[in-house]
Design a protein around this motif. Structure first.
Motif, PDB file in Angstrom:
ATOM      1  N   VAL A  79      20.066  52.981  16.283  1.00  0.00           N
ATOM      2  CA  VAL A  79      19.993  51.641  15.471  1.00  0.00           C
ATOM      3  C   VAL A  79      20.599  51.051  15.459  1.00  0.00           C
ATOM      4  O   VAL A  79      21.584  50.579  15.928  1.00  0.00           O
ATOM      5  CB  VAL A  79      20.428  53.152  14.550  1.00  0.00           C
ATOM      6  CG1 VAL A  79      19.796  52.035  12.877  1.00  0.00           C
ATOM      7  CG2 VAL A  79      19.354  54.556  14.367  1.00  0.00           C
ATOM      8  N   ASP A  80      19.913  49.779  15.788  1.00  0.00           N
ATOM      9  CA  ASP A  80      20.862  48.534  14.955  1.00  0.00           C
ATOM     10  C   ASP A  80      21.778  48.362  14.342  1.00  0.00           C
ATOM     11  O   ASP A  80      21.015  48.984  12.505  1.00  0.00           O
ATOM     12  CB  ASP A  80      19.521  47.302  14.359  1.00  0.00           C
ATOM     13  CG  ASP A  80      19.552  45.670  14.330  1.00  0.00           C
ATOM     14  OD1 ASP A  80      20.652  45.493  14.935  1.00  0.00           O
ATOM     15  OD2 ASP A  80      19.239  44.908  14.247  1.00  0.00           O
ATOM     16  N   ILE A  81      22.648  48.166  14.163  1.00  0.00           N
ATOM     17  CA  ILE A  81      23.775  47.776  13.638  1.00  0.00           C
ATOM     18  C   ILE A  81      23.259  46.976  11.886  1.00  0.00           C
ATOM     19  O   ILE A  81      24.213  46.771  10.717  1.00  0.00           O
ATOM     20  CB  ILE A  81      24.896  47.152  13.916  1.00  0.00           C
ATOM     21  CG1 ILE A  81      26.113  48.022  12.976  1.00  0.00           C
ATOM     22  CG2 ILE A  81      24.995  45.784  13.881  1.00  0.00           C
ATOM     23  CD1 ILE A  81      27.157  49.052  12.314  1.00  0.00           C
ATOM     24  N   VAL A  84      22.468  48.542  10.012  1.00  0.00           N
ATOM     25  CA  VAL A  84      23.024  49.748   8.830  1.00  0.00           C
ATOM     26  C   VAL A  84      23.389  48.413   7.329  1.00  0.00           C
ATOM     27  O   VAL A  84      24.416  49.543   6.281  1.00  0.00           O
ATOM     28  CB  VAL A  84      23.972  50.368   9.767  1.00  0.00           C
ATOM     29  CG1 VAL A  84      24.561  51.439   8.953  1.00  0.00           C
ATOM     30  CG2 VAL A  84      23.191  51.350  10.850  1.00  0.00           C
ATOM     31  N   GLU A  85      23.691  48.340   8.226  1.00  0.00           N
ATOM     32  CA  GLU A  85      24.938  46.996   7.615  1.00  0.00           C
ATOM     33  C   GLU A  85      23.734  46.170   5.761  1.00  0.00           C
ATOM     34  O   GLU A  85      24.271  46.909   4.741  1.00  0.00           O
ATOM     35  CB  GLU A  85      25.239  45.614   7.943  1.00  0.00           C
ATOM     36  CG  GLU A  85      25.955  44.987   8.899  1.00  0.00           C
ATOM     37  CD  GLU A  85      27.508  45.794   7.981  1.00  0.00           C
ATOM     38  OE1 GLU A  85      27.319  45.513   7.048  1.00  0.00           O
ATOM     39  OE2 GLU A  85      28.274  46.024   8.755  1.00  0.00           O
ATOM     40  N   GLN A  86      22.289  46.571   6.167  1.00  0.00           N
ATOM     41  CA  GLN A  86      21.640  45.975   5.169  1.00  0.00           C
ATOM     42  C   GLN A  86      21.751  47.089   3.966  1.00  0.00           C
ATOM     43  O   GLN A  86      21.168  47.267   2.445  1.00  0.00           O
ATOM     44  CB  GLN A  86      20.530  45.533   5.649  1.00  0.00           C
ATOM     45  CG  GLN A  86      19.843  43.784   6.286  1.00  0.00           C
ATOM     46  CD  GLN A  86      18.580  43.896   6.871  1.00  0.00           C
ATOM     47  OE1 GLN A  86      18.252  44.584   6.947  1.00  0.00           O
ATOM     48  NE2 GLN A  86      18.783  42.765   7.296  1.00  0.00           N
ATOM     49  N   ALA A  87      21.201  48.965   5.164  1.00  0.00           N
ATOM     50  CA  ALA A  87      21.648  50.001   3.901  1.00  0.00           C
ATOM     51  C   ALA A  87      22.493  49.532   2.777  1.00  0.00           C
ATOM     52  O   ALA A  87      22.379  50.066   1.696  1.00  0.00           O
ATOM     53  CB  ALA A  87      21.200  50.700   4.522  1.00  0.00           C
ATOM     54  N   LEU A 111      22.234  57.553  -3.170  1.00  0.00           N
ATOM     55  CA  LEU A 111      21.745  56.808  -2.427  1.00  0.00           C
ATOM     56  C   LEU A 111      21.515  56.467  -0.669  1.00  0.00           C
ATOM     57  O   LEU A 111      20.918  55.920   0.122  1.00  0.00           O
ATOM     58  CB  LEU A 111      22.211  55.527  -2.943  1.00  0.00           C
ATOM     59  CG  LEU A 111      22.825  55.515  -4.891  1.00  0.00           C
ATOM     60  CD1 LEU A 111      23.008  54.034  -5.521  1.00  0.00           C
ATOM     61  CD2 LEU A 111      20.873  54.846  -4.487  1.00  0.00           C
ATOM     62  N   ALA A 112      22.989  57.326  -0.389  1.00  0.00           N
ATOM     63  CA  ALA A 112      23.289  57.149   1.148  1.00  0.00           C
ATOM     64  C   ALA A 112      21.537  58.161   1.476  1.00  0.00           C
ATOM     65  O   ALA A 112      21.473  57.147   2.990  1.00  0.00           O
ATOM     66  CB  ALA A 112      24.449  57.446   1.741  1.00  0.00           C
ATOM     67  N   GLY A 118      15.757  55.695   5.887  1.00  0.00           N
ATOM     68  CA  GLY A 118      14.244  54.874   5.692  1.00  0.00           C
ATOM     69  C   GLY A 118      14.853  53.871   7.398  1.00  0.00           C
ATOM     70  O   GLY A 118      13.938  53.464   7.563  1.00  0.00           O
ATOM     71  N   VAL A 119      15.978  54.813   7.298  1.00  0.00           N
ATOM     72  CA  VAL A 119      17.062  54.125   8.612  1.00  0.00           C
ATOM     73  C   VAL A 119      16.489  55.592  10.504  1.00  0.00           C
ATOM     74  O   VAL A 119      15.912  54.628  11.147  1.00  0.00           O
ATOM     75  CB  VAL A 119      18.292  53.810   8.636  1.00  0.00           C
ATOM     76  CG1 VAL A 119      18.850  53.562  10.119  1.00  0.00           C
ATOM     77  CG2 VAL A 119      18.469  52.977   7.241  1.00  0.00           C
ATOM     78  N   ASP A 120      16.754  56.228   9.949  1.00  0.00           N
ATOM     79  CA  ASP A 120      16.595  57.614  10.929  1.00  0.00           C
ATOM     80  C   ASP A 120      16.793  58.633  10.513  1.00  0.00           C
ATOM     81  O   ASP A 120      17.503  59.214   9.453  1.00  0.00           O
ATOM     82  CB  ASP A 120      17.677  56.871  11.639  1.00  0.00           C
ATOM     83  CG  ASP A 120      17.442  58.704  13.204  1.00  0.00           C
ATOM     84  OD1 ASP A 120      17.262  58.082  14.141  1.00  0.00           O
ATOM     85  OD2 ASP A 120      18.007  59.448  13.456  1.00  0.00           O
ATOM     86  N   ASP A 121      15.426  59.927  10.798  1.00  0.00           N
ATOM     87  CA  ASP A 121      15.413  60.709  10.316  1.00  0.00           C
ATOM     88  C   ASP A 121      16.441  61.674  10.384  1.00  0.00           C
ATOM     89  O   ASP A 121      16.877  62.809   9.674  1.00  0.00           O
ATOM     90  CB  ASP A 121      13.934  61.704  10.933  1.00  0.00           C
ATOM     91  CG  ASP A 121      13.120  60.239  10.617  1.00  0.00           C
ATOM     92  OD1 ASP A 121      12.955  60.064   9.670  1.00  0.00           O
ATOM     93  OD2 ASP A 121      11.794  60.652  10.129  1.00  0.00           O
ATOM     94  N   ILE A 122      16.821  61.609  11.662  1.00  0.00           N
ATOM     95  CA  ILE A 122      18.428  62.385  12.164  1.00  0.00           C
ATOM     96  C   ILE A 122      19.783  62.447  11.709  1.00  0.00           C
ATOM     97  O   ILE A 122      20.338  63.319  11.153  1.00  0.00           O
ATOM     98  CB  ILE A 122      18.448  62.468  14.020  1.00  0.00           C
ATOM     99  CG1 ILE A 122      17.153  63.062  14.742  1.00  0.00           C
ATOM    100  CG2 ILE A 122      18.799  63.468  14.508  1.00  0.00           C
ATOM    101  CD1 ILE A 122      16.454  64.473  14.341  1.00  0.00           C
TER     102      ILE A 122
END
Length: 160
Positions: A79-81, A84-87, A111-112, A118-122
């Motif tokens: 996953v692009d870091i 993650v930072e934006q999330a 919230l997390a 939206g980032v990664d299902d796993i």
């Protein structure tokens, strides 16, 4: 800003630019004593947030702790870091703009989970297994169903 190498307080900013979505300033610094170069990031903090734990204990909100827990869920996932930072920045903005100074830890976890969905299902499933304290395999099935993925042990869903 104190130099991380020699602890001198005589450092100079060589370059500043916005980072992430403009909510962070990235500064390249150099120490005038030892010549060491380092980068700092400055974030706007609207208010001091306190986290209310399940036990009732109150602790200061720690963005790095939230980032660490999300990174644990994302371990070994490509996953692009920046995503993650934006999330994480989005979660912090939501918390700060809520108007509340004391935030229940359950709200931060919720919230997390939304962000991870939206980032990664796993990673979402991994985080949910800890956040919701899974105790049986059925709990995993329920979360997979929440994601809208067909359960491989059940009959396929009919389109509506």
């Amino acid at each position: 800003m104190r130099c991380p190498f020699c602890q001198s307080e005589d450092t100079q900013v060589k370059d500043s630019r916005p980072a992430e979505d403009g909510s962070v300033i990235r500064r390249r610094r150099v120490c005038s004593v030892c010549g060491g170069r380092f980068t700092t990031f400055e974030r706007v903090q609207l208010r001091e947030l306190m986290v209310v734990k399940k036990s009732g204990r109150r602790v200061p909100f720690d963005r790095d702790k939230l980032m660490h827990s999300v990174q644990v869920a994302l371990r070994k996932r490509e996953v692009d870091i920046d995503r993650v930072e934006q999330a994480i920045s989005g979660i912090v903005r939501q918390l700060e703009s809520s108007g509340e100074v004391e935030i229940p830890s359950e709200e931060i976890g919720r919230l997390a989970m939304e962000a991870l969905k939206g980032v990664d299902d796993i990673a979402y499933i991994r985080f949910a297994s800890v956040y919701r304290n899974f105790s049986v395999a059925k709990d995993f099935h329920n979360v997979i169903d929440e994601l809208g993925q067909p359960d491989t042990s059940a009959a396929p869903e009919k389109p509506e």
